[in-house]
Write a protein that holds these residues in place. Structure first.
Motif, PDB file in Angstrom:
ATOM      1  N   CYS A  24      40.477  -1.911  66.900  1.00 20.88           N
ATOM      2  CA  CYS A  24      39.691  -2.021  65.669  1.00 20.88           C
ATOM      3  C   CYS A  24      38.845  -3.293  65.735  1.00 20.88           C
ATOM      4  N   CYS A  31      40.387  -5.730  62.556  1.00 21.26           N
ATOM      5  CA  CYS A  31      41.736  -6.319  62.536  1.00 21.26           C
ATOM      6  C   CYS A  31      42.388  -6.386  63.912  1.00 21.26           C
ATOM      7  N   ASN A  70      35.823  -0.876  60.806  1.00 22.58           N
ATOM      8  CA  ASN A  70      37.225  -0.534  60.567  1.00 22.58           C
ATOM      9  C   ASN A  70      37.313   0.891  60.031  1.00 22.58           C
ATOM     10  N   CYS A  99      40.580   2.899  60.233  1.00 17.31           N
ATOM     11  CA  CYS A  99      41.686   2.127  60.797  1.00 17.31           C
ATOM     12  C   CYS A  99      42.903   2.260  59.881  1.00 17.31           C
ATOM     13  N   CYS A 147      43.653  -1.568  58.531  1.00 14.28           N
ATOM     14  CA  CYS A 147      42.793  -2.338  57.622  1.00 14.28           C
ATOM     15  C   CYS A 147      41.778  -1.494  56.870  1.00 14.28           C
TER      16      CYS A 147
HETATM   17 ZN   LIG Z   1      41.622  -2.425  61.549  1.00 11.73          ZN
END
Ligand SMILES: [Zn+2]
Ligand SMILES: [Zn+2]
Length: 257
Positions: free
Chosen positions: A54, A57, A68, A71, A74
């Motif tokens: 990602c 994060c 993101n 993800c 996050c």
């Molecule tokens: Zn992430």
């Protein structure tokens, strides 16, 4: 004899001859210089974070994520750092070594961990500033007394020391210990995800009379031993961003939980 006990015994032989922090195999001088306190076999047992993670994060995935988007860690959360990068997955032997370092108080393993951390340089975004001000995630004074040292600070020092060789075209690194932890709570490792997210809120404060050095191309690089949800480093980033105008704030860790 437990593995942990054996590792403590091997700690007594840190100076000579150097042995692997995990399996106690003796290490040659060349090997010790290349990767301190880890033999070839045990190095192979580590799982590096690949190229695909990602871009916010640092959670590792099979394919690279744009931002993101989607993800699981996050997506839908606001993180205060621009991005986080970790070097290795925290599992099996990697995890045991980190535990021996932190809770077994085996300070010499900082050399190994700081060397493993160098892997994050493969992320090109870490080369986009001229100077990183390196901020170790602080421990609460009470935790620091228990442990005797702050593992993140030791890692940061080793990371800085290792990038000082002139043939490496890397940004300059300067230690910038500007934060203090004001909340004493149970260890993050003992908490579930929901409590981790809550636990870090309001945990950090800027130390008194900290000033940002003058100059252009300066970024903040937060260093932690393990990043799991990213909440701790995000809280550190947000504390710094409340006090300073910052273009780049990144976070790095040796391991990814
Ligand atoms: Zn992430
Ligand atoms: Zn080994």
């Amino acid at each position: 004899m437990t593995r942990f006990r054996r590792t403590i015994q091997s700690a007594k032989g840190w100076v000579y001859p150097p042995v692997c922090g995990s399996c106690e195999a003796p290490l040659s001088t060349d090997r010790q210089l290349k990767l301190p306190f880890l033999c070839e076999g045990c190095e192979e047992a580590l799982t590096p974070i690949g190229d695909d993670y990602c871009q916010i994060c640092g959670q590792s995935y099979e394919t690279k994520m744009p931002g993101n988007f989607g993800c699981v860690n996050c997506g839908g959360r606001e993180l205060a750092m621009d991005f986080a990068v970790s070097a290795y997955r925290s599992s099996g032997m990697a995890r045991e070594l980190m535990h021996a370092f932190k809770y077994g108080k085996q300070l010499p393993l900082a050399r190994l961990m700081g060397t493993l951390l160098e892997r994050v340089w493969s992320d090109p975004r870490l080369h986009e500033v001229e100077t990183w001000l390196v901020v170790p995630v602080p421990l609460h004074p009470r935790r620091l007394r228990e442990r005797g040292f702050n593992q993140s600070r030791e890692l940061a020092l080793e990371f800085i020391r290792r990038s000082g060789t002139p043939d490496q075209e890397r940004p300059e690194l300067k230690l910038f210990p500007s934060l203090k932890r004001i909340k004493h709570t149970v260890r993050q490792a003992q908490l579930d995800r929901k409590d981790r997210l809550r636990n870090a809120v309001g945990a950090y404060e800027l130390k008194r009379s900290v000033r940002l050095p003058d100059g252009d191309g300066i970024g903040i690089l937060i260093v932690d031993d393990v990043i799991t949800t990213g909440t701790t480093v995000s809280e550190c980033a947000s504390t710094l961003r409340r006090s300073f105008e910052l273009d780049s704030v990144a976070a790095i860790s040796v391991m990814r939980g």
